[in-house]
Scaffold this motif. Sequence first.
Motif, PDB file in Angstrom:
ATOM      1  N   MET A  77       0.850  -1.185   0.000  1.00  0.00           N
ATOM      2  CA  MET A  77       0.000   0.000   0.000  1.00  0.00           C
ATOM      3  C   MET A  77       0.893   1.244   0.000  1.00  0.00           C
ATOM      4  O   MET A  77       1.792   1.371   0.824  1.00  0.00           O
ATOM      5  CB  MET A  77      -0.893  -0.031   1.243  1.00  0.00           C
ATOM      6  N   ASN A  78       0.652   2.133  -0.943  1.00  0.00           N
ATOM      7  CA  ASN A  78       1.415   3.373  -1.040  1.00  0.00           C
ATOM      8  C   ASN A  78       0.465   4.563  -0.924  1.00  0.00           C
ATOM      9  O   ASN A  78      -0.757   4.397  -1.006  1.00  0.00           O
ATOM     10  CB  ASN A  78       2.164   3.432  -2.374  1.00  0.00           C
ATOM     11  N   PHE A  79       1.065   5.737  -0.799  1.00  0.00           N
ATOM     12  CA  PHE A  79       0.254   6.935  -0.586  1.00  0.00           C
ATOM     13  C   PHE A  79       0.853   8.117  -1.321  1.00  0.00           C
ATOM     14  O   PHE A  79       2.061   8.185  -1.532  1.00  0.00           O
ATOM     15  CB  PHE A  79       0.201   7.290   0.912  1.00  0.00           C
ATOM     16  N   GLU A  82       7.107   9.366   8.344  1.00  0.00           N
ATOM     17  CA  GLU A  82       7.104   7.960   7.932  1.00  0.00           C
ATOM     18  C   GLU A  82       8.059   7.163   8.807  1.00  0.00           C
ATOM     19  O   GLU A  82       9.194   7.573   9.022  1.00  0.00           O
ATOM     20  CB  GLU A  82       7.505   7.833   6.464  1.00  0.00           C
ATOM     21  N   ASN A 110       6.651   0.343   9.323  1.00  0.00           N
ATOM     22  CA  ASN A 110       5.750   0.399   8.167  1.00  0.00           C
ATOM     23  C   ASN A 110       4.490   1.217   8.454  1.00  0.00           C
ATOM     24  O   ASN A 110       3.371   0.795   8.141  1.00  0.00           O
ATOM     25  CB  ASN A 110       5.392  -1.025   7.734  1.00  0.00           C
ATOM     26  N   THR A 111       4.689   2.358   9.098  1.00  0.00           N
ATOM     27  CA  THR A 111       3.563   3.223   9.435  1.00  0.00           C
ATOM     28  C   THR A 111       3.842   4.662   8.993  1.00  0.00           C
ATOM     29  O   THR A 111       4.990   5.040   8.758  1.00  0.00           O
ATOM     30  CB  THR A 111       3.276   3.240  10.951  1.00  0.00           C
ATOM     31  N   CYS A 114      -1.345   2.215   9.332  1.00  0.00           N
ATOM     32  CA  CYS A 114      -0.585   0.966   9.415  1.00  0.00           C
ATOM     33  C   CYS A 114      -0.700   0.300   8.049  1.00  0.00           C
ATOM     34  O   CYS A 114      -1.774  -0.196   7.685  1.00  0.00           O
ATOM     35  CB  CYS A 114      -1.162   0.074  10.502  1.00  0.00           C
ATOM     36  N   LYS A 115       0.399   0.320   7.301  1.00  0.00           N
ATOM     37  CA  LYS A 115       0.358  -0.161   5.917  1.00  0.00           C
ATOM     38  C   LYS A 115       0.019  -1.643   5.828  1.00  0.00           C
ATOM     39  O   LYS A 115      -0.775  -2.050   4.988  1.00  0.00           O
ATOM     40  CB  LYS A 115       1.706   0.103   5.239  1.00  0.00           C
ATOM     41  N   LYS A 116       0.607  -2.450   6.702  1.00  0.00           N
ATOM     42  CA  LYS A 116       0.376  -3.899   6.625  1.00  0.00           C
ATOM     43  C   LYS A 116      -1.091  -4.249   6.848  1.00  0.00           C
ATOM     44  O   LYS A 116      -1.627  -5.150   6.230  1.00  0.00           O
ATOM     45  CB  LYS A 116       1.233  -4.633   7.660  1.00  0.00           C
ATOM     46  N   SER A 120      -3.596  -2.085   6.457  1.00  0.00           N
ATOM     47  CA  SER A 120      -4.473  -1.178   5.693  1.00  0.00           C
ATOM     48  C   SER A 120      -5.478  -0.512   6.632  1.00  0.00           C
ATOM     49  O   SER A 120      -6.683  -0.512   6.398  1.00  0.00           O
ATOM     50  CB  SER A 120      -5.222  -1.938   4.590  1.00  0.00           C
ATOM     51  N   VAL A 129      -4.824   6.869  -1.074  1.00  0.00           N
ATOM     52  CA  VAL A 129      -4.303   5.512  -0.966  1.00  0.00           C
ATOM     53  C   VAL A 129      -4.082   4.977  -2.376  1.00  0.00           C
ATOM     54  O   VAL A 129      -5.018   4.900  -3.171  1.00  0.00           O
ATOM     55  CB  VAL A 129      -5.278   4.593  -0.200  1.00  0.00           C
TER      56      VAL A 129
END
Length: 195
Positions: A1-3, A27, A32-33, A92-94, A96, A193
């Motif tokens: 997931m990228n932003f 970041e 990974n947050t 939290c990317k992992k 989502s 997102v």
Amino acid sequence: MNFSYSVQCQPMPGQGGFSGDAARVVEDRDNNTILLVVIDALGHGKEAHKIAAKALDFCEQSASSPLPEIVHGLHHHVRKSVGLALALCRICKKESLLRYISIGNISMMLFKPKRIECLRQAGVVGYQISIPIERSCSLSTGDMLSICSDGVGEFTQGECDDALIVGAQSLGRFVMSNFAKDTDDALCLTLEVLP
């Protein structure tokens, strides 16, 4: 997931370019947050600008702490100041997942297929707050988040449809061009997102 994200800020006219509204994106690659911080220090001009900068620095230095701890720490850090409104978000990317605490008059909206207004608590950080309540919601590709100070008037998803399609920077510019008030500092942080 990228932003992708955008921060648009407009100081109130006549304040020498100083704004009490400020934002920072921090970041944390190890965890990974991403931490999003939006501050609206009460008042205007240099004094409000100093408090906002002090609050942003504190939040960045505390970025890996749980959100309620950051809020409590910031409350004590800016005590005896004019006080501030705060939106504090951790993505939290992992997972989502968006976790957030919002205190005072900062609005947060998540544009999924349908608009969701994120809940906020009453209070003034540095003066009087209740127990911070951390809330969460899931994120999906294409979702768009906007976080605006009270210097930005209310707007609907329909009013922003064209800007939402183009992306975070376009939405931020559109909101500021059409809804920022010239009687207050105004700030809009937008985040999209991406896949």
